[in-house]
Design a protein around this motif. Structure first.
Motif, PDB file in Angstrom:
ATOM      1  N   SER A 157     -10.528  44.885  11.691  1.00 56.11           N
ATOM      2  CA  SER A 157     -11.365  44.475  10.563  1.00 56.11           C
ATOM      3  C   SER A 157     -12.382  43.415  10.959  1.00 56.11           C
ATOM      4  O   SER A 157     -13.349  43.173  10.236  1.00 56.11           O
ATOM      5  CB  SER A 157     -10.491  43.920   9.437  1.00 56.11           C
ATOM      6  N   GLY A 158     -12.156  42.772  12.095  1.00 59.68           N
ATOM      7  CA  GLY A 158     -12.992  41.662  12.515  1.00 59.68           C
ATOM      8  C   GLY A 158     -12.628  40.346  11.857  1.00 59.68           C
ATOM      9  O   GLY A 158     -13.291  39.330  12.085  1.00 59.68           O
ATOM     10  N   ASP A 159     -11.570  40.328  11.059  1.00 58.93           N
ATOM     11  CA  ASP A 159     -11.164  39.098  10.373  1.00 58.93           C
ATOM     12  C   ASP A 159     -10.434  38.132  11.308  1.00 58.93           C
ATOM     13  O   ASP A 159     -10.482  36.914  11.107  1.00 58.93           O
ATOM     14  CB  ASP A 159     -10.247  39.418   9.189  1.00 58.93           C
ATOM     15  N   PHE A 160      -9.737  38.687  12.303  1.00 56.25           N
ATOM     16  CA  PHE A 160      -8.894  37.867  13.169  1.00 56.25           C
ATOM     17  C   PHE A 160      -9.324  37.987  14.629  1.00 56.25           C
ATOM     18  O   PHE A 160      -9.703  39.074  15.090  1.00 56.25           O
ATOM     19  CB  PHE A 160      -7.429  38.273  13.057  1.00 56.25           C
ATOM     20  N   LEU A 161      -9.244  36.868  15.336  1.00 60.37           N
ATOM     21  CA  LEU A 161      -9.435  36.837  16.776  1.00 60.37           C
ATOM     22  C   LEU A 161      -8.146  36.338  17.403  1.00 60.37           C
ATOM     23  O   LEU A 161      -7.610  35.300  16.993  1.00 60.37           O
ATOM     24  CB  LEU A 161     -10.594  35.903  17.147  1.00 60.37           C
ATOM     25  N   ALA A 162      -7.632  37.084  18.384  1.00 61.53           N
ATOM     26  CA  ALA A 162      -6.448  36.648  19.119  1.00 61.53           C
ATOM     27  C   ALA A 162      -6.870  36.182  20.504  1.00 61.53           C
ATOM     28  O   ALA A 162      -7.800  36.714  21.107  1.00 61.53           O
ATOM     29  CB  ALA A 162      -5.434  37.782  19.230  1.00 61.53           C
ATOM     30  N   SER A 163      -6.157  35.180  21.022  1.00 63.32           N
ATOM     31  CA  SER A 163      -6.392  34.691  22.375  1.00 63.32           C
ATOM     32  C   SER A 163      -5.058  34.375  23.021  1.00 63.32           C
ATOM     33  O   SER A 163      -4.069  34.089  22.341  1.00 63.32           O
ATOM     34  CB  SER A 163      -7.283  33.441  22.358  1.00 63.32           C
ATOM     35  N   CYS A 164      -5.018  34.441  24.348  1.00 67.92           N
ATOM     36  CA  CYS A 164      -3.789  34.113  25.063  1.00 67.92           C
ATOM     37  C   CYS A 164      -4.134  33.346  26.324  1.00 67.92           C
ATOM     38  O   CYS A 164      -5.273  33.374  26.802  1.00 67.92           O
ATOM     39  CB  CYS A 164      -2.977  35.365  25.382  1.00 67.92           C
ATOM     40  N   SER A 165      -3.120  32.692  26.888  1.00 72.32           N
ATOM     41  CA  SER A 165      -3.416  31.707  27.911  1.00 72.32           C
ATOM     42  C   SER A 165      -2.289  31.549  28.917  1.00 72.32           C
ATOM     43  O   SER A 165      -1.150  31.981  28.701  1.00 72.32           O
ATOM     44  CB  SER A 165      -3.689  30.358  27.231  1.00 72.32           C
ATOM     45  N   ARG A 166      -2.645  30.890  30.006  1.00 71.80           N
ATOM     46  CA  ARG A 166      -1.657  30.488  30.992  1.00 71.80           C
ATOM     47  C   ARG A 166      -0.682  29.463  30.417  1.00 71.80           C
ATOM     48  O   ARG A 166       0.373  29.209  31.004  1.00 71.80           O
ATOM     49  CB  ARG A 166      -2.382  29.891  32.210  1.00 71.80           C
ATOM     50  N   ASP A 167      -1.017  28.887  29.267  1.00 67.68           N
ATOM     51  CA  ASP A 167      -0.108  27.924  28.631  1.00 67.68           C
ATOM     52  C   ASP A 167       1.048  28.613  27.899  1.00 67.68           C
ATOM     53  O   ASP A 167       1.786  27.968  27.156  1.00 67.68           O
ATOM     54  CB  ASP A 167      -0.870  26.992  27.683  1.00 67.68           C
ATOM     55  N   LYS A 168       1.188  29.936  28.090  1.00 69.87           N
ATOM     56  CA  LYS A 168       2.298  30.751  27.567  1.00 69.87           C
ATOM     57  C   LYS A 168       2.173  31.062  26.080  1.00 69.87           C
ATOM     58  O   LYS A 168       3.119  31.586  25.475  1.00 69.87           O
ATOM     59  CB  LYS A 168       3.658  30.090  27.830  1.00 69.87           C
ATOM     60  N   SER A 169       1.041  30.767  25.480  1.00 68.49           N
ATOM     61  CA  SER A 169       0.901  30.951  24.034  1.00 68.49           C
ATOM     62  C   SER A 169      -0.107  32.035  23.675  1.00 68.49           C
ATOM     63  O   SER A 169      -0.994  32.381  24.459  1.00 68.49           O
ATOM     64  CB  SER A 169       0.478  29.633  23.370  1.00 68.49           C
ATOM     65  N   VAL A 170       0.060  32.550  22.464  1.00 71.23           N
ATOM     66  CA  VAL A 170      -0.898  33.444  21.818  1.00 71.23           C
ATOM     67  C   VAL A 170      -1.346  32.767  20.531  1.00 71.23           C
ATOM     68  O   VAL A 170      -0.514  32.325  19.738  1.00 71.23           O
ATOM     69  CB  VAL A 170      -0.263  34.818  21.497  1.00 71.23           C
TER      70      VAL A 170
END
Length: 331
Positions: free
Chosen positions: A120-133
């Motif tokens: 929908s374009g409402d949400f952006l997800a990101s992830c990292s070396r810090d173990k989080s999403v």
């Protein structure tokens, strides 16, 4: 199926990590801190624009177009996410409008490895070396972002995130050898399933475009490509998923990327430089229908991405040599 190289574009001076496609455009991200935009609508595949390389202080690791929009998100090893956009202009033959920075998103404590927009374009997800999403809610203009949830159930570096193309279901792939599936429950985001089976880092996953079933393809350091299927809704928000298939063995080393086309083809590539395409037959068995060794010469290939332009199916690949190869198929 016959695979043919249409063109090889030397775009970057360092490793090319990510490719995304939308509305006849391709965006690329590289260790040289640059983002390039390419016109896929013309046979010369002209480079249209180079986005400001001073925005990020380290490698740009991931790019993703917002659906139904020209807005682009880019995740960097400098722990930030940049948002880029311009006024809508579908006619790339006309006056080209330069892409401008809209926002910088901060929050991760380490390298951002992947960014992905929901359907929908409402949400952006990101992830990292810090173990989080992280899951962010975006305004219509792509200028304001609110963090809705920080998901910290992976035990190691999270390599990749991807949304289902039709529903709000998110998959994350990790150095902890697992894939986690996330969905919203009562205004909060929770882990709906954990997929175990790979025997090494899961580098990437991608959903099938289907309304009738939920399936996911994944790839790993263990050199395998696997398909998973949603079996049933479980209790307490936890769903039941099962490994449906291990695709025919093609790769000899780590598989870095998989892409599932709307036509039902799966492409994979990795550190062995092999580009493979698979198709499910009428008996439900997966077959290798095309294979290209040394797809970028001696270099490792980091990404593959399907796209359709003018009714024609293309597959784009990007590698450590900083190039994008554009492949066509005769079915």
């Amino acid at each position: 199926m016959v695979i043919s190289l249409l063109q090889s574009l030397k775009l970057h001076k360092d490793k090319l990590w990510s490719i995304d496609c939308a509305k006849g455009l391709a965006a690329t991200a590289s260790s040289d801190r640059k983002i390039k935009l390419i016109n896929l609508r013309n046979s010369d595949f002209k480079e249209l624009e180079e986005l400001d390389d001073n925005t990020h202080k380290k490698s740009v690791r991931s790019v993703c177009f917002r659906p139904h929009s020209s807005i682009l998100a880019a995740g960097s090893f400098d722990s930030t996410i940049s948002i880029w956009g311009k006024e809508e202009n579908d006619d790339l033959q006309g006056t080209y409008q330069e892409t401008e920075p809209l926002a910088i998103i901060e929050g991760h404590e380490n390298e951002v490895k992947s960014v992905a927009w929901s359907h929908s374009g409402d949400f952006l997800a990101s992830c990292s070396r810090d173990k989080s999403v992280w899951i962010w809610e975006a305004d219509e203009m792509g200028e304001e972002f609110e963090c809705l949830s920080v998901l910290q159930e992976h035990t190691q570096d999270v390599k990749h995130v991807v949304w289902h193309p039709l529903v709000n279901l998110l998959a994350s792939s990790s150095y902890d050898d697992t894939i986690r599936l996330w969905k919203e429950e009562e205004d909060d985001w929770e882990c709906a399933a954990v997929l175990n089976g790979h025997e090494g880092t899961v580098w990437c996953s991608d959903f099938e475009t289907s309304e009738s079933s939920l399936r996911l393809v994944s790839c790993s350091d263990d050199s395998s490509v696997r398909v998973w299927k949603h079996v049933e809704d479980g209790e307490d928000g936890e769903d039941v998923w099962a490994q449906e298939s291990v695709l025919p063995q093609v790769h000899t080393r780590a598989v870095y990327c998989v892409s599932w086309s709307p036509d039902g083809y799966i492409a994979s590539t990795g550190s062995d430089g092999i580009l493979a395409v698979y198709k499910e037959n009428e008996q439900g068995k997966w077959e290798v229908v095309a294979q290209q060794t040394e797809a970028h010469g001696v270099f490792e290939v980091n990404v593959v991405k399907w796209t359709k332009v003018g009714g024609k199916t293309l597959l784009l690949s990007g590698a450590d040599d900083g190039s994008v190869n554009i492949w066509s198929f005769s079915f």
